[in-house]
Design an enzyme around this catalytic site. Structure first.
Site, PDB file in Angstrom:
ATOM      1  N   THR A 206     -19.110  12.342 -17.189  1.00  0.00           N
ATOM      2  CA  THR A 206     -18.803  12.634 -18.586  1.00  0.00           C
ATOM      3  C   THR A 206     -19.008  14.129 -18.748  1.00  0.00           C
ATOM      4  O   THR A 206     -19.832  14.716 -18.058  1.00  0.00           O
ATOM      5  CB  THR A 206     -19.753  11.865 -19.523  1.00  0.00           C
ATOM      6  OG1 THR A 206     -19.548  10.466 -19.371  1.00  0.00           O
ATOM      7  CG2 THR A 206     -19.520  12.227 -20.980  1.00  0.00           C
ATOM      8  N   ARG A 234     -13.591  -1.835 -22.518  1.00  0.00           N
ATOM      9  CA  ARG A 234     -14.964  -1.348 -22.588  1.00  0.00           C
ATOM     10  C   ARG A 234     -15.039   0.067 -23.141  1.00  0.00           C
ATOM     11  O   ARG A 234     -14.272   0.941 -22.783  1.00  0.00           O
ATOM     12  CB  ARG A 234     -15.599  -1.398 -21.191  1.00  0.00           C
ATOM     13  CG  ARG A 234     -17.044  -0.895 -21.122  1.00  0.00           C
ATOM     14  CD  ARG A 234     -17.126   0.560 -20.699  1.00  0.00           C
ATOM     15  NE  ARG A 234     -18.524   0.990 -20.470  1.00  0.00           N
ATOM     16  CZ  ARG A 234     -18.895   2.240 -20.240  1.00  0.00           C
ATOM     17  NH1 ARG A 234     -17.978   3.197 -20.193  1.00  0.00           N
ATOM     18  NH2 ARG A 234     -20.170   2.533 -20.036  1.00  0.00           N
ATOM     19  N   THR A 257     -24.777  11.763 -20.887  1.00  0.00           N
ATOM     20  CA  THR A 257     -23.958  11.238 -19.799  1.00  0.00           C
ATOM     21  C   THR A 257     -24.801  10.249 -18.998  1.00  0.00           C
ATOM     22  O   THR A 257     -25.960  10.522 -18.690  1.00  0.00           O
ATOM     23  CB  THR A 257     -23.463  12.363 -18.863  1.00  0.00           C
ATOM     24  OG1 THR A 257     -22.814  11.774 -17.730  1.00  0.00           O
ATOM     25  CG2 THR A 257     -24.586  13.255 -18.384  1.00  0.00           C
ATOM     26  N   GLY A 258     -24.251   9.093 -18.684  1.00  0.00           N
ATOM     27  CA  GLY A 258     -25.015   8.120 -17.913  1.00  0.00           C
ATOM     28  C   GLY A 258     -24.496   6.710 -18.105  1.00  0.00           C
ATOM     29  O   GLY A 258     -23.333   6.504 -18.463  1.00  0.00           O
ATOM     30  N   GLY A 260     -23.708   4.157 -20.100  1.00  0.00           N
ATOM     31  CA  GLY A 260     -23.513   4.184 -21.545  1.00  0.00           C
ATOM     32  C   GLY A 260     -24.153   3.055 -22.309  1.00  0.00           C
ATOM     33  O   GLY A 260     -24.653   3.248 -23.435  1.00  0.00           O
TER      34      GLY A 260
END
Length: 346
Positions: A206, A234, A257-258, A260
């Site tokens: 991201t 999704r 970011t990760g 989500g």
């Protein structure tokens, strides 16, 4: 007494005779803003141990981050708004195929690119976001258009692309977003391999930016292609205000970011700002504690944050996060990839 009365009468006549001149003088001597600008960016987090990137790959990522910082800082140096700066920085990252946003977006379960983005103005608390975009070249531009030219905050799918066309935002054929690297990752996913193991050096791809301008105004922006093989429409945290993107007055601005789903459950971006606002934590402590709360429920990733004074914080519980910063106090762009890298300057 008569003499005093005549004195005041003369003074009143003089003030009435030159009101415009006085106003003009005030405008001339009005002090310029003294707030120092600052901007930070990220390009995704993941399993990035030293040696996992070739020297050429590492150099390319660092250059991509520097290019984004250059675009955002150019706006701020010229006295532009933080909103313009974060949009400019994210656009550069969206146009760079190295990052999982825009041109370099991953493929979903049907072999399509579905893009999400969000932007927020901390001064007004206005926000705009899009999800599942498939034909808009720069989703961050569309997110801003949603904020400024619609009564809504979040648009999705074909409706979002339709709104983009009505706003004359550049459209592209969906094939524009395809890169061979992402396509090969998709084919690997289709073979039944664990999608989490695909491209471990950019697992949570991201991009985002946070900034404060010379007037002390904060803004945040985030853009992503999501996760390889995502299904059923999704949507992660990136386009959700308060989860992956948030800015609040002069307290803080955040882009995450990760994984989500975990950032959504923890309302990560809003949580960080609330820690600054209500607990009087520094932005660095708030970022560290927010990532800890995500890790406590099984989530991985990172975030960037900035406060109204321009203090920047990076926090992650992964082995790396593509990131960088530059400010009026230190105009040398500073970028980093690995978790143990410290970005000097302020």
């Amino acid at each position: 007494m008569r003499g005093i009365g005549q004195f005041f009468a003369v003074m009143l006549m003089a003030a009435a005779a030159f009101p415009l001149a006085a106003g003009a003088d005030e405008a001339k001597v009005k002090p310029a803003p003294t707030q120092r600008w600052s901007i930070a960016i990220h390009g995704g987090a993941g399993v990035i141990p030293r040696g996992s990137l070739t020297p050429a790959e590492e150099s390319a990522y660092r250059q991509g981050l520097s290019d984004a910082l250059a675009a955002g800082s150019a706006v701020l140096k010229a006295g532009g708004t933080s909103l313009d700066a974060v949009e400019a920085a994210v656009k550069v990252l969206e146009n760079n195929p190295l990052f999982n946003a825009g041109k370099g977006a991953v493929f979903d379960a049907e072999g399509k690119n579905q893009l999400d983005a969000a932007i927020m103005d901390g001064t007004t608390l206005r926000a705009g976001a899009v999800a599942g975009v498939s034909a808009t070249k720069n989703p961050i531009m569309l997110a801003r258009a949603v904020m400024e030219h619609s009564p809504h905050v979040l648009l999705s799918g074909s409706g979002a692309d339709q709104f983009a066309r009505e706003q004359h935002i550049e459209q592209v054929d969906p094939s524009y977003f395809r890169t061979e690297k992402r396509w090969q990752q998709y084919l690997e996913w289709k073979k039944g391999r664990n999608s989490a193991s695909l491209d471990p050096t950019h697992r949570f791809g991201t991009v985002g930016a946070v900034a404060v301008d010379v007037n002390g105004h904060l803004a945040a922006a985030t853009s992503t292609g999501g996760t390889t093989g995502k299904r059923w429409g999704r949507i992660g945290d990136s386009p959700l205000i308060g989860a992956g993107t948030y800015a609040y007055h002069n307290d803080c601005a955040v882009s995450a970011t990760g994984t989500g789903e975990y950032f959504i459950r923890e309302s990560a971006a809003r949580q960080l700002c609330d820690r600054v606002r209500w607990r009087n934590q520094s932005v660095a402590d708030a970022a560290k504690d927010t990532i800890a709360s995500i890790g406590a429920i099984g989530g991985d990733g990172g975030l960037i944050a900035i406060d109204g004074k321009g203090e920047v914080a990076f926090a992650m519980n992964t082995e790396g996060m593509y990131r960088g910063r530059v400010s009026a106090a230190d105009e040398t762009p500073r970028v980093a990839i690995y978790a143990d890298e410290v970005i000097a300057g302020r």
